[in-house]
Design a protein around this motif. Sequence first.
Motif, mmCIF file in Angstrom:
data_model
loop_
_atom_site.group_PDB
_atom_site.id
_atom_site.type_symbol
_atom_site.label_atom_id
_atom_site.label_comp_id
_atom_site.label_asym_id
_atom_site.label_seq_id
_atom_site.Cartn_x
_atom_site.Cartn_y
_atom_site.Cartn_z
ATOM 1 N N GLY A 1 25.947 15.210 28.442
ATOM 2 C CA GLY A 1 24.799 14.505 29.000
ATOM 3 C C GLY A 1 24.291 15.118 30.287
ATOM 4 N N SER A 2 25.185 15.655 31.090
ATOM 5 C CA SER A 2 24.803 16.210 32.388
ATOM 6 C C SER A 2 24.271 17.630 32.300
ATOM 7 N N THR A 3 24.424 18.280 31.147
ATOM 8 C CA THR A 3 23.965 19.664 31.021
ATOM 9 C C THR A 3 22.675 19.783 30.218
ATOM 10 N N SER A 4 22.609 19.097 29.080
ATOM 11 C CA SER A 4 21.420 19.221 28.227
ATOM 12 C C SER A 4 20.705 17.897 27.988
ATOM 13 N N GLY A 5 21.313 16.799 28.448
ATOM 14 C CA GLY A 5 20.795 15.486 28.101
ATOM 15 C C GLY A 5 21.423 14.942 26.835
ATOM 16 N N ALA A 6 22.233 15.785 26.148
ATOM 17 C CA ALA A 6 22.969 15.375 24.937
ATOM 18 C C ALA A 6 22.041 14.765 23.896
ATOM 19 N N HIS A 7 20.991 15.487 23.544
ATOM 20 C CA HIS A 7 20.081 14.991 22.506
ATOM 21 C C HIS A 7 20.748 15.026 21.140
ATOM 22 N N PHE A 8 21.170 16.224 20.721
ATOM 23 C CA PHE A 8 21.782 16.462 19.406
ATOM 24 C C PHE A 8 20.896 15.969 18.269
ATOM 25 N N ASN A 9 19.604 15.826 18.507
ATOM 26 C CA ASN A 9 18.730 15.140 17.560
ATOM 27 C C ASN A 9 17.279 15.510 17.848
ATOM 28 N N PRO A 10 16.586 16.154 16.916
ATOM 29 C CA PRO A 10 15.177 16.495 17.148
ATOM 30 C C PRO A 10 14.293 15.287 17.429
ATOM 31 N N ALA A 11 14.657 14.113 16.920
ATOM 32 C CA ALA A 11 13.865 12.914 17.193
ATOM 33 C C ALA A 11 13.947 12.528 18.663
ATOM 34 N N VAL A 12 15.107 12.708 19.269
ATOM 35 C CA VAL A 12 15.277 12.441 20.698
ATOM 36 C C VAL A 12 14.564 13.520 21.511
ATOM 37 N N THR A 13 14.655 14.764 21.057
ATOM 38 C CA THR A 13 13.957 15.854 21.732
ATOM 39 C C THR A 13 12.449 15.641 21.697
ATOM 40 N N LEU A 14 11.938 15.072 20.609
ATOM 41 C CA LEU A 14 10.512 14.747 20.526
ATOM 42 C C LEU A 14 10.130 13.784 21.642
ATOM 43 N N TRP A 15 10.937 12.767 21.876
ATOM 44 C CA TRP A 15 10.647 11.841 22.975
ATOM 45 C C TRP A 15 10.665 12.557 24.315
ATOM 46 N N ALA A 16 11.675 13.417 24.518
ATOM 47 C CA ALA A 16 11.773 14.146 25.786
ATOM 48 C C ALA A 16 10.543 15.027 26.001
ATOM 49 N N ARG A 17 10.051 15.633 24.924
ATOM 50 C CA ARG A 17 8.855 16.471 25.050
ATOM 51 C C ARG A 17 7.635 15.622 25.384
ATOM 52 N N LEU A 18 7.446 14.520 24.691
ATOM 53 C CA LEU A 18 6.280 13.669 24.941
ATOM 54 C C LEU A 18 6.353 13.013 26.317
#
Length: 224
Positions: free
Chosen positions: A64-81
Amino acid sequence: MPQLRETTASRLTSELVGTGFLLLSVVGSGIMAERLSPNDVGLQLLENSIATAGALTCLILLFGSTSGAHFNPAVTLWARLAGDLDNRMAGLYVVVQVAGGILGVMAANVIFELDAVFWSTKDRISGAAFLSEIIATFGLVIVIIGVVRSGKTQFVAFAVAAYIGGAYFFTSSTSFANPAVTVGRMFSDTFAGIAPASAPLFIVAQFIGALGAIGVARVTHPSR
């Protein structure tokens, strides 16, 4: 304590390794559950869900402290938006998540003495499964957004693990809720597998659910 440097290499490596171990836990525990409880599908699902939730807790706390621990393109989509990632980094996250997921499944196959690539034949196409994945992914993403925007980031690992553990049972699809997980699970014809022909339906449903959660969260948990 020293602060961790969030370099591009550390972030992408975290997503690769984290997603790999997530899929290793999902598929590996599914294989073990089939072998330990061959005549009890309910017990198999319970064993699979507990192992997945436990591993997911550890992985989110670890990365969590290094990448945000997404492990999931759906979560990465939120981070991008939300503006937390640019297009390039979001794209790289998705690439390493999918790659890590595939490698994790291949590792699970090998350590249980199966072929590394063992294409699934488990057909999961149905209207109920499509709706189930929309709901499952909606719930996962809005839990993450809500906990983060409530200022309780330290509880994300436990909230996500608890949600996934529960969603194994309250969704008919057993809550894949993750496009990278869906792709990875095509590579193992075991308890957690999904036939390649069923995967596109799940992935579309997952992104619909994620976008729905992002939209609702703008009302319930607007960013400051």
